[in-house]
Design a protein around this motif. Structure first.
Motif, short mmCIF file in Angstrom:
data_model
loop_
_atom_site.label_atom_id
_atom_site.label_comp_id
_atom_site.label_asym_id
_atom_site.label_seq_id
_atom_site.Cartn_x
_atom_site.Cartn_y
_atom_site.Cartn_z
N LYS A 1 -6.22 23.01 -4.93
CA LYS A 1 -5.72 24.19 -5.66
C LYS A 1 -4.25 24.33 -5.39
N GLY A 2 -3.47 24.29 -6.47
CA GLY A 2 -2.04 24.58 -6.41
C GLY A 2 -1.25 23.81 -5.38
N GLY A 3 0.06 23.95 -5.44
CA GLY A 3 0.93 23.36 -4.45
C GLY A 3 2.00 22.49 -5.06
N PHE A 4 2.44 21.51 -4.28
CA PHE A 4 3.54 20.62 -4.66
C PHE A 4 3.19 19.20 -4.28
N ALA A 5 3.77 18.26 -5.00
CA ALA A 5 3.67 16.84 -4.65
C ALA A 5 5.09 16.29 -4.54
N GLU A 6 5.32 15.46 -3.54
CA GLU A 6 6.61 14.81 -3.36
C GLU A 6 6.40 13.32 -3.13
N VAL A 7 7.12 12.52 -3.90
CA VAL A 7 7.15 11.08 -3.70
C VAL A 7 8.54 10.74 -3.17
N ASN A 8 8.58 10.02 -2.05
CA ASN A 8 9.86 9.56 -1.51
C ASN A 8 9.66 8.17 -0.93
N GLU A 9 10.66 7.66 -0.21
CA GLU A 9 10.56 6.29 0.31
C GLU A 9 9.42 6.12 1.31
N ARG A 10 8.93 7.19 1.89
CA ARG A 10 7.82 7.12 2.84
C ARG A 10 6.45 7.12 2.16
N GLY A 11 6.39 7.56 0.89
CA GLY A 11 5.11 7.59 0.19
C GLY A 11 4.92 8.90 -0.55
N LEU A 12 3.66 9.32 -0.67
CA LEU A 12 3.29 10.53 -1.41
C LEU A 12 2.78 11.59 -0.44
N THR A 13 3.33 12.80 -0.55
CA THR A 13 2.82 13.94 0.22
C THR A 13 2.43 15.02 -0.79
N VAL A 14 1.20 15.50 -0.66
CA VAL A 14 0.73 16.62 -1.47
C VAL A 14 0.55 17.81 -0.54
N LEU A 15 1.27 18.89 -0.83
CA LEU A 15 1.15 20.14 -0.09
C LEU A 15 0.32 21.07 -0.96
N ALA A 16 -0.95 21.22 -0.63
CA ALA A 16 -1.88 21.99 -1.46
C ALA A 16 -2.20 23.33 -0.81
N GLU A 17 -2.39 24.36 -1.64
CA GLU A 17 -2.81 25.66 -1.12
C GLU A 17 -4.20 25.57 -0.51
N GLN A 18 -5.09 24.80 -1.17
CA GLN A 18 -6.44 24.56 -0.65
C GLN A 18 -6.85 23.15 -1.01
N ALA A 19 -7.69 22.54 -0.20
CA ALA A 19 -8.21 21.20 -0.47
C ALA A 19 -9.68 21.13 -0.05
N MET B 1 0.84 -1.19 0.00
CA MET B 1 0.00 0.00 0.00
C MET B 1 0.89 1.26 0.00
N LEU B 2 0.34 2.31 -0.54
CA LEU B 2 1.02 3.61 -0.63
C LEU B 2 0.58 4.48 0.54
N HIS B 3 1.54 5.03 1.28
CA HIS B 3 1.16 5.98 2.32
C HIS B 3 0.97 7.35 1.68
N PHE B 4 -0.21 7.95 1.90
CA PHE B 4 -0.59 9.21 1.26
C PHE B 4 -0.94 10.24 2.33
N GLU B 5 -0.37 11.43 2.19
CA GLU B 5 -0.71 12.55 3.07
C GLU B 5 -1.05 13.77 2.23
N LEU B 6 -2.12 14.44 2.63
CA LEU B 6 -2.54 15.70 2.02
C LEU B 6 -2.52 16.76 3.10
N VAL B 7 -1.74 17.82 2.85
CA VAL B 7 -1.53 18.87 3.84
C VAL B 7 -1.86 20.22 3.21
N THR B 8 -2.55 21.08 3.96
CA THR B 8 -2.76 22.47 3.56
C THR B 8 -2.05 23.34 4.60
N PRO B 9 -1.95 24.65 4.35
CA PRO B 9 -1.32 25.50 5.36
C PRO B 9 -2.03 25.45 6.72
N GLU B 10 -3.32 25.11 6.71
CA GLU B 10 -4.09 25.09 7.96
C GLU B 10 -3.97 23.80 8.74
N LYS B 11 -3.89 22.63 8.01
CA LYS B 11 -3.97 21.36 8.74
C LYS B 11 -3.55 20.19 7.88
#
Length: 83
Positions: A64-82, A1-11
């Motif tokens: 809305k907007g932001g960055f995505a990073e894939v690394n050995e821990r999984g996928l992190t999406v840093l979004a301006e809004q979600a 399984m892929l570990h997925f995190e979605l983060v905004t500036p608020e939470k």
């Protein structure tokens, strides 16, 4: 399984294990599965398609907007809004 995190500036919006996520990258959509090569990409306004299982229907989550990073821990999406 892929570990997925979605983060905004608020939470931290999501932190879960999923089968695959399709990300609206600035140069086109890309799918991320467990074991994907390391990658960083900017993200355009669109929707994440979150597949909990291989054959399941995706959950679509607008971002809305932001960055995505894939690394050995999984996928992190840093979004301006979600959502």
């Amino acid at each position: 399984m892929l570990h997925f995190e979605l983060v905004t500036p608020e939470k931290l919006v999501r932190s879960e294990d999923v089968y695959m996520v399709v990300v609206p990258g600035s140069e086109g959509d890309f799918g991320v599965l467990h074991g994907h090569a390391p990658l960083m990409s900017t993200v355009r306004d669109g929707a994440l398609h979150i597949y909990r299982t291989e054959k399941g229907e995706p959950e679509m989550l607008p971002i809305k907007g932001g960055f995505a990073e894939v690394n050995e821990r999984g996928l992190t999406v840093l979004a301006e809004q979600a959502g």
